[in-house]
Design an enzyme around this catalytic site. Structure first.
Site, PDB file in Angstrom:
ATOM      1  N   CYS A  22      49.280  25.333  53.872  1.00  0.00           N
ATOM      2  CA  CYS A  22      50.233  24.264  54.184  1.00  0.00           C
ATOM      3  C   CYS A  22      50.230  23.150  53.151  1.00  0.00           C
ATOM      4  O   CYS A  22      51.273  22.616  52.810  1.00  0.00           O
ATOM      5  CB  CYS A  22      49.903  23.672  55.549  1.00  0.00           C
TER       6      CYS A  22
HETATM    7  N1  LIG Z   1      48.266  29.929  58.224  1.00  0.00           N
HETATM    8  C1  LIG Z   1      48.730  28.777  58.646  1.00  0.00           C
HETATM    9  O1  LIG Z   1      47.965  27.945  59.112  1.00  0.00           O
HETATM   10  C2  LIG Z   1      50.227  28.472  58.608  1.00  0.00           C
HETATM   11  C3  LIG Z   1      50.658  27.362  59.294  1.00  0.00           C
HETATM   12  C4  LIG Z   1      52.023  27.065  59.294  1.00  0.00           C
HETATM   13  C5  LIG Z   1      52.919  27.865  58.601  1.00  0.00           C
HETATM   14  N2  LIG Z   1      52.468  28.946  57.906  1.00  0.00           N
HETATM   15  C6  LIG Z   1      53.494  29.757  57.237  1.00  0.00           C
HETATM   16  O2  LIG Z   1      53.720  30.940  57.989  1.00  0.00           O
HETATM   17  C7  LIG Z   1      54.002  32.042  57.123  1.00  0.00           C
HETATM   18  C8  LIG Z   1      53.022  33.156  57.384  1.00  0.00           C
HETATM   19  O3  LIG Z   1      51.732  32.670  57.081  1.00  0.00           O
HETATM   20  P1  LIG Z   1      50.407  33.372  57.573  1.00  0.00           P
HETATM   21  O4  LIG Z   1      49.338  32.375  57.320  1.00  0.00           O
HETATM   22  O5  LIG Z   1      50.571  33.942  58.936  1.00  0.00           O
HETATM   23  O6  LIG Z   1      50.317  34.578  56.519  1.00  0.00           O
HETATM   24  P2  LIG Z   1      49.337  35.839  56.591  1.00  0.00           P
HETATM   25  O7  LIG Z   1      49.201  36.318  55.195  1.00  0.00           O
HETATM   26  O8  LIG Z   1      48.140  35.521  57.396  1.00  0.00           O
HETATM   27  O9  LIG Z   1      50.167  36.907  57.434  1.00  0.00           O
HETATM   28  C9  LIG Z   1      51.372  37.449  57.040  1.00  0.00           C
HETATM   29  C10 LIG Z   1      51.399  38.912  57.417  1.00  0.00           C
HETATM   30  O10 LIG Z   1      52.694  39.422  57.095  1.00  0.00           O
HETATM   31  C11 LIG Z   1      52.564  40.757  56.633  1.00  0.00           C
HETATM   32  N3  LIG Z   1      53.762  41.120  55.896  1.00  0.00           N
HETATM   33  C12 LIG Z   1      54.113  40.800  54.622  1.00  0.00           C
HETATM   34  N4  LIG Z   1      55.350  41.278  54.345  1.00  0.00           N
HETATM   35  C13 LIG Z   1      55.777  41.926  55.463  1.00  0.00           C
HETATM   36  C14 LIG Z   1      56.974  42.610  55.786  1.00  0.00           C
HETATM   37  N5  LIG Z   1      57.982  42.694  54.934  1.00  0.00           N
HETATM   38  N6  LIG Z   1      57.072  43.170  57.011  1.00  0.00           N
HETATM   39  C15 LIG Z   1      56.046  43.072  57.902  1.00  0.00           C
HETATM   40  N7  LIG Z   1      54.895  42.419  57.647  1.00  0.00           N
HETATM   41  C16 LIG Z   1      54.768  41.850  56.439  1.00  0.00           C
HETATM   42  C17 LIG Z   1      51.285  40.726  55.827  1.00  0.00           C
HETATM   43  O11 LIG Z   1      50.718  42.020  55.707  1.00  0.00           O
HETATM   44  C18 LIG Z   1      50.409  39.762  56.636  1.00  0.00           C
HETATM   45  O12 LIG Z   1      49.562  40.451  57.549  1.00  0.00           O
HETATM   46  C19 LIG Z   1      53.952  31.471  55.719  1.00  0.00           C
HETATM   47  O13 LIG Z   1      55.240  31.102  55.334  1.00  0.00           O
HETATM   48  C20 LIG Z   1      53.090  30.238  55.861  1.00  0.00           C
HETATM   49  O14 LIG Z   1      53.421  29.267  54.898  1.00  0.00           O
HETATM   50  C21 LIG Z   1      51.136  29.275  57.918  1.00  0.00           C
END
Ligand SMILES: NC(=O)c1ccc[n+]([C@@H]2O[C@H](COP(=O)([O-])OP(=O)(O)OC[C@H]3O[C@@H](n4cnc5c(N)ncnc54)[C@H](O)[C@@H]3O)[C@@H](O)[C@H]2O)c1
Length: 421
Positions: free
Chosen positions: A262
């Site tokens: 973030c």
């Molecule tokens: N981690 C946090 O604390 C947080 C908080 C707020 C927002 N976000 C946002 O949320 C989004 C996701 O973050 P995250 O931390 O969950 O990421 P992450 O990497 O933990 O998880 C994402 C998952 O999506 C999968 N993936 C990738 N491409 C794919 C596709 N085309 N189809 C299906 N699955 C697919 C990956 O294998 C992975 O397991 C990002 O944009 C991030 O900026 C994250």
């Protein structure tokens, strides 16, 4: 809206807690992730995310949750939530390839009335300008008529014992007012409070505003930490005093740098978008520069502290305590511990680490030795650097055992052999 079937695309830090919460609320939940090890682990009842326990995953599987990697096993769904990563390209621009791929998947699965909600953090306009045309092309339907489309930012604070998915208000913004209604109706069933944005663009901006606000304020205290030391002012004490003001001030604390997704990554999305207007977003770029310099500053302070005790950094045994980006979680993404270890090693230090959440740790493909016995490792090190004040640590005790200690979290009183950032 009688939404019963929920598909979560991307089962990571954002998607998995959402899937758990939707299952808890009585939805039939399917998860789709391109990584087979993730879906296999979940089906075996294993969680790979800090805030979700194995028991919660196993309970959800027992209730009928399926995690799949094979897209052909997916059918129609009432709600599709996209939670895929939004990293930066090498040129620091937004890499929306996963969002596009996930949108293509959603487009193939659309049926009349489906709600698609994007939760991935991205620049304002993405839902409207990138996701909407892909879905409309795939379905031959218009958003707001054939299907609904909204943006709803994830605001999860990993490891926060007080605020989780259900009691953190959820912002929703649709590409039309009817889309906002559809999103509000879905999220109203899985969390306590829904906040309606004027449109998807304001919902996207709200998330970036929150992240940029933290980024800028952390940079402010980091910059102050550097000059306060030269002015012989204890900034930590100044913050403690300022924080007693009952209005108009929120405390932020200096640290070894910013990690996670973030703060170091997401504000770049906003500066990218602002640059398309022909001018920079100076606050973000400055914050980036200041926070990005902190690992170098920590390394310099480590070298100075050793030098004052007649020891060079070259050859010194340096123990890093806590290498995750945040306390009490296992997540290491963008952790400043990595550049600090790299710089210390580059200057000849023998670096080891201790972290109850990290069983093994590599920096630039090279393993960093893990200290198993904390007390013995602290006693054996020439310098201990406290990077993350995990709850399991007793900093005062560590300070008593350490020969020299650099405390980057302001938790140990200064002493001749202990310095605070
Ligand atoms: N981690 C946090 O604390 C947080 C908080 C707020 C927002 N976000 C946002 O949320 C989004 C996701 O973050 P995250 O931390 O969950 O990421 P992450 O990497 O933990 O998880 C994402 C998952 O999506 C999968 N993936 C990738 N491409 C794919 C596709 N085309 N189809 C299906 N699955 C697919 C990956 O294998 C992975 O397991 C990002 O944009 C991030 O900026 C994250």
């Amino acid at each position: 809206m009688p939404a019963e079937d929920v598909l979560v695309i991307g089962l990571g830090y954002v998607g998995l807690p959402l899937a758990v919460q939707a299952a808890r609320a009585g939805f039939r939940v399917t998860g789709y992730d391109t990584r087979a090890e993730i879906t296999a682990g979940l089906m075996a009842g294993r969680s790979h995310v800090d805030d979700v326990t194995d028991a919660e995953v196993a309970g959800m599987v027992a209730q009928g949750f399926r995690a799949v990697t094979d897209e052909t096993r997916l059918g129609g769904h009432d709600v599709i939530v996209i939670c895929v990563p939004t990293p930066l390209t090498v040129a620091d621009g937004p890499d929306l390839s996963a969002v596009r791929a996930a949108t293509d998947t959603a487009g193939r699965l659309l049926r009349p009335g489906t709600l698609v909600s994007l939760e991935s953090t991205t620049y304002p306009g993405t839902t409207e300008e990138v996701v909407r045309p892909l879905l409309e092309k795939a379905s031959g339907q218009s958003a707001g008529l054939g299907f609904s489309l909204a943006f709803s930012p994830e605001r999860i604070d990993p490891g926060n014992p007080e605020f989780g998915f259900a009691n953190t208000p959820k912002i929703v913004g649709g590409v039309t007012p009817a889309c906002t209604d559809a999103a509000a109706s879905f999220y109203g069933r899985i969390c306590d409070q829904v906040v309606r944005a004027k449109s998807a663009r304001e919902a996207e901006m709200a998330k970036l505003l929150e992240n940029t606000y933290r980024h800028v304020n952390i940079a402010l205290v980091n910059e102050m930490a550097i000059f306060c030391r030269e002015l012989d002012v204890d900034l930590w004490d100044a913050i403690r005093c300022a924080a007693t003001k009952p209005f108009g001030f929120q405390p932020f604390y200096p640290g070894p740098g910013v990690g996670g997704h973030c703060i170091p990554i997401d504000p770049n999305y906003l500066s990218y978008k602002v640059r398309t207007l022909g001018y920079p977003f100076r606050f973000v770029e400055l914050a980036q520069e200041i926070n990005g310099r902190m690992p170098r500053y920590v390394t310099e302070r480590a070298a100075e502290l050793l030098n004052r005790h007649a020891q060079p950094l070259n050859g010194a045994r340096v123990l890093l305590l806590g290498v995750t980006y945040k306390r009490d979680i296992a997540d290491q993404r963008e952790s400043p511990a990595r550049p600090i270890a790299r710089k210390l090693r580059g200057r000849g230090a023998a670096v080891a680490y201790h972290d109850p959440y990290v069983p093994d740790w590599q920096v630039d493909g090279q393993a960093v030795p893990r200290a198993e016995d904390l007390e013995a490792a602290v006693a054996a090190a020439d310098l201990v650097i406290l990077l993350q004040s995990h709850q399991g640590y007793d900093p005062a005790r560590i300070a008593r055992t350490a020969r020299l200690m650099l405390d980057t979290r302001g938790v140990v009183p200064a002493a001749p052999h202990v310095e605070t950032l």
